[in-house]
Design a protein around this motif. Structure first.
Motif, mmCIF file in Angstrom:
data_model
loop_
_atom_site.group_PDB
_atom_site.id
_atom_site.type_symbol
_atom_site.label_atom_id
_atom_site.label_comp_id
_atom_site.label_asym_id
_atom_site.label_seq_id
_atom_site.Cartn_x
_atom_site.Cartn_y
_atom_site.Cartn_z
ATOM 1 N N HIS A 55 0.770 -1.158 0.002
ATOM 2 C CA HIS A 55 -0.055 0.035 -0.049
ATOM 3 C C HIS A 55 0.781 1.086 0.127
ATOM 4 O O HIS A 55 0.341 2.268 -0.567
ATOM 5 C CB HIS A 55 -0.873 -0.079 1.360
ATOM 6 C CG HIS A 55 -2.210 -0.928 1.340
ATOM 7 N ND1 HIS A 55 -2.050 -2.248 1.088
ATOM 8 C CD2 HIS A 55 -3.385 -0.706 1.077
ATOM 9 C CE1 HIS A 55 -3.320 -3.043 1.101
ATOM 10 N NE2 HIS A 55 -3.960 -1.773 1.110
ATOM 11 N N ARG A 56 2.159 1.227 0.638
ATOM 12 C CA ARG A 56 2.766 2.379 0.765
ATOM 13 C C ARG A 56 3.333 2.955 -0.563
ATOM 14 O O ARG A 56 3.411 4.276 -0.741
ATOM 15 C CB ARG A 56 4.029 2.094 1.478
ATOM 16 C CG ARG A 56 4.853 1.022 1.098
ATOM 17 C CD ARG A 56 6.317 0.902 1.631
ATOM 18 N NE ARG A 56 7.321 2.171 1.486
ATOM 19 C CZ ARG A 56 8.424 1.878 1.371
ATOM 20 N NH1 ARG A 56 9.062 0.922 1.967
ATOM 21 N NH2 ARG A 56 9.398 2.962 1.392
ATOM 22 N N TRP A 57 3.533 1.867 -1.614
ATOM 23 C CA TRP A 57 3.731 2.678 -2.901
ATOM 24 C C TRP A 57 2.663 3.449 -3.558
ATOM 25 O O TRP A 57 2.980 4.212 -4.736
ATOM 26 C CB TRP A 57 4.253 1.468 -3.882
ATOM 27 C CG TRP A 57 5.467 0.857 -3.139
ATOM 28 C CD1 TRP A 57 5.447 -0.378 -2.633
ATOM 29 C CD2 TRP A 57 6.877 1.311 -3.243
ATOM 30 N NE1 TRP A 57 6.934 -0.791 -2.181
ATOM 31 C CE2 TRP A 57 7.749 0.362 -2.430
ATOM 32 C CE3 TRP A 57 7.530 2.414 -3.785
ATOM 33 C CZ2 TRP A 57 9.024 0.639 -2.303
ATOM 34 C CZ3 TRP A 57 8.868 2.734 -3.387
ATOM 35 C CH2 TRP A 57 9.498 1.677 -2.894
ATOM 36 N N PHE A 58 1.428 3.030 -3.380
ATOM 37 C CA PHE A 58 0.235 3.568 -4.508
ATOM 38 C C PHE A 58 -0.621 4.307 -3.463
ATOM 39 O O PHE A 58 -1.216 5.317 -4.096
ATOM 40 C CB PHE A 58 -0.250 2.460 -4.792
ATOM 41 C CG PHE A 58 0.679 1.430 -5.548
ATOM 42 C CD1 PHE A 58 0.881 1.819 -6.830
ATOM 43 C CD2 PHE A 58 0.916 0.128 -5.181
ATOM 44 C CE1 PHE A 58 1.636 1.229 -7.723
ATOM 45 C CE2 PHE A 58 1.623 -0.756 -6.054
ATOM 46 C CZ PHE A 58 2.216 -0.193 -7.142
ATOM 47 N N LEU A 59 -0.770 4.438 -1.899
ATOM 48 C CA LEU A 59 -1.846 5.139 -1.540
ATOM 49 C C LEU A 59 -1.245 5.967 -0.515
ATOM 50 O O LEU A 59 -0.744 5.697 0.523
ATOM 51 C CB LEU A 59 -2.720 4.214 -0.753
ATOM 52 C CG LEU A 59 -3.276 3.189 -1.675
ATOM 53 C CD1 LEU A 59 -4.196 1.867 -0.807
ATOM 54 C CD2 LEU A 59 -4.264 3.737 -2.624
ATOM 55 N N PRO A 60 -1.069 7.357 -1.044
ATOM 56 C CA PRO A 60 -0.566 8.481 0.108
ATOM 57 C C PRO A 60 -1.373 8.317 1.431
ATOM 58 O O PRO A 60 -2.735 8.212 1.205
ATOM 59 C CB PRO A 60 -0.489 9.783 -0.812
ATOM 60 C CG PRO A 60 -0.950 9.263 -2.091
ATOM 61 C CD PRO A 60 -1.478 8.115 -2.430
ATOM 62 N N THR A 61 -0.760 8.937 2.373
ATOM 63 C CA THR A 61 -1.355 9.021 3.922
ATOM 64 C C THR A 61 -0.971 10.380 4.484
ATOM 65 O O THR A 61 0.001 10.880 3.951
ATOM 66 C CB THR A 61 -1.412 7.819 4.702
ATOM 67 O OG1 THR A 61 -0.088 8.034 4.951
ATOM 68 C CG2 THR A 61 -1.862 6.671 4.110
ATOM 69 N N LEU A 62 -1.740 11.135 5.004
ATOM 70 C CA LEU A 62 -1.610 12.192 5.961
ATOM 71 C C LEU A 62 -2.119 11.874 7.401
ATOM 72 O O LEU A 62 -3.500 11.917 7.420
ATOM 73 C CB LEU A 62 -2.171 13.466 5.318
ATOM 74 C CG LEU A 62 -1.976 14.749 5.820
ATOM 75 C CD1 LEU A 62 -0.450 15.267 5.939
ATOM 76 C CD2 LEU A 62 -2.796 16.066 5.157
#
Length: 358
Positions: A55-62
């Protein structure tokens, strides 16, 4: 021994890289990140870099919550900068600084066979020292990375149009459109392919439709975009819909950053300071020159397109500074030298043009 024209072109490129690099990279970490934009983008990149799993490669988080307003590609680059330089202001801003430098060098490479080394240096320095360019080269957001994709795509396409027929269909503009879509979405493809379509229309003779390689090019651009958006859609079905809604919201009255129709008529002259007063007369002269007319079309297309949505920000129009610099810079250099530029342009074109437009 007198340097060859190609040798002078390479020396000019090195000089421009040193000057622009000093402008863009000097003391990048000296001042704190500015809220809200710089801090937000830096935090998204940090969280992506430190996360685990696919998920880290495709889904940004804030703040560890899904961040669906921007694609992931810019944050990939910022995460690499964090890994190489360590977390901090310099790493957060280095992506913009590097994109600005590469964009200036692409501008120089395009200008050398058309305006000579001195004129190309003038174009590169006008871009690098304009207020908007200098500020965003040292600012952590997506706009300079997007501008690098747009500039590379349009310049490669214009260089292709300069080649005599018959010519192989272009590929670089479509690749740049696909990469730009990874950085900021479909607007990148419009900012690249729109000016090139208009440039082809004002070109005499016009390229034949069969020369454009449109089917192959669109397939390449879509394939590049699919590298990000297909995994995103599979991992989080709500992401693509939320991202599309964010972009569509810019077209309605309730859009964030809503502004009047004349917004970019005010802001582009501000972004182009201190060269603004030279821009208007330069555009008029360039329009009467068939070889430079596509630059005028490009400079006009950017604000015309960005005026259509209700949501507007000055930084969105950064790519308009590229054609303005290519118009103003060589003219300014010619005036400073009080005569024709001394380089043998035909010899330089033979050495450089084929490489840049391939």
């Amino acid at each position: 021994m007198t340097p060859t024209p190609l040798g002078r072109a390479l020396a000019g490129g090195v000089l421009l890289a040193l000057v622009a690099g000093a402008l863009f990279f000097q003391d990048l970490g000296r001042y704190p990140l500015l809220d809200p934009d710089e801090a937000r983008h830096a935090e998204v990149a940090r969280e992506m870099a430190e996360a685990r799993g696919v998920h880290r490669w495709f889904l940004p988080t804030l703040d560890l919550l899904p961040y669906r307003e921007k694609p992931a590609a810019y944050y990939w680059l910022a995460g690499l900068a964090h890994g190489a330089l360590g977390p901090g202001e310099a790493a957060a801003r280095s992506v913009s600084a590097l994109a600005a430098l590469l964009c200036v060098l692409a501008l120089y490479a395009y200008a050398v066979p058309r305006f000579g080394v001195a004129g190309a240096l003038g174009a590169g320095l006008v871009a690098a020292t304009s207020v908007g360019w200098f500020a965003l080269a040292r600012y952590a957001n997506l706009d300079m990375a997007l501008t690098a994709c747009v500039a590379a795509g349009v310049l490669c396409g214009l260089a292709w149009l300069d080649r005599p027929a018959p010519r192989r269909p272009p590929l670089a503009p479509y690749v740049a459109a696909g990469l730009g879509t990874l950085v900021k979405g479909p607007v990148a493809a419009v900012l690249i392919l729109g000016p090139l379509a208009l440039a082809a229309l004002v070109r005499r003779p016009r390229p034949a439709p069969s020369e454009l390689g449109l089917a192959r090019g669109v397939l390449v651009a879509c394939a590049l975009g699919a590298l990000l958006y297909v995994p995103v859609g599979l991992l989080d079905r709500t992401y693509v819909a939320a991202f599309a809604a964010t972009n569509l919201r810019r077209w309605i009255a309730a859009s964030p950053h809503a502004a009047d129709v004349y917004y970019y008529l005010v802001w582009i002259p501000i972004l182009f300071l201190p060269w603004t007063l030279l821009g208007g007369p330069g555009l008029v002269r360039a329009w009467h020159d068939p070889e430079r007319r596509p630059l005028v079309v490009w400079a006009a297309f950017v604000p015309a397109l960005l005026t259509l949505p209700r949501g507007k920000l000055a930084t969105y129009a950064l790519s308009a500074l590229v054609p303005l610099a290519l118009i103003v810079g060589p003219e300014l250099t010619r005036t400073a030298l009080a005569g024709p530029l001394p380089e043998d342009r035909r010899a330089i074109r033979a050495g450089c043009s084929s490489r840049f437009s391939a």
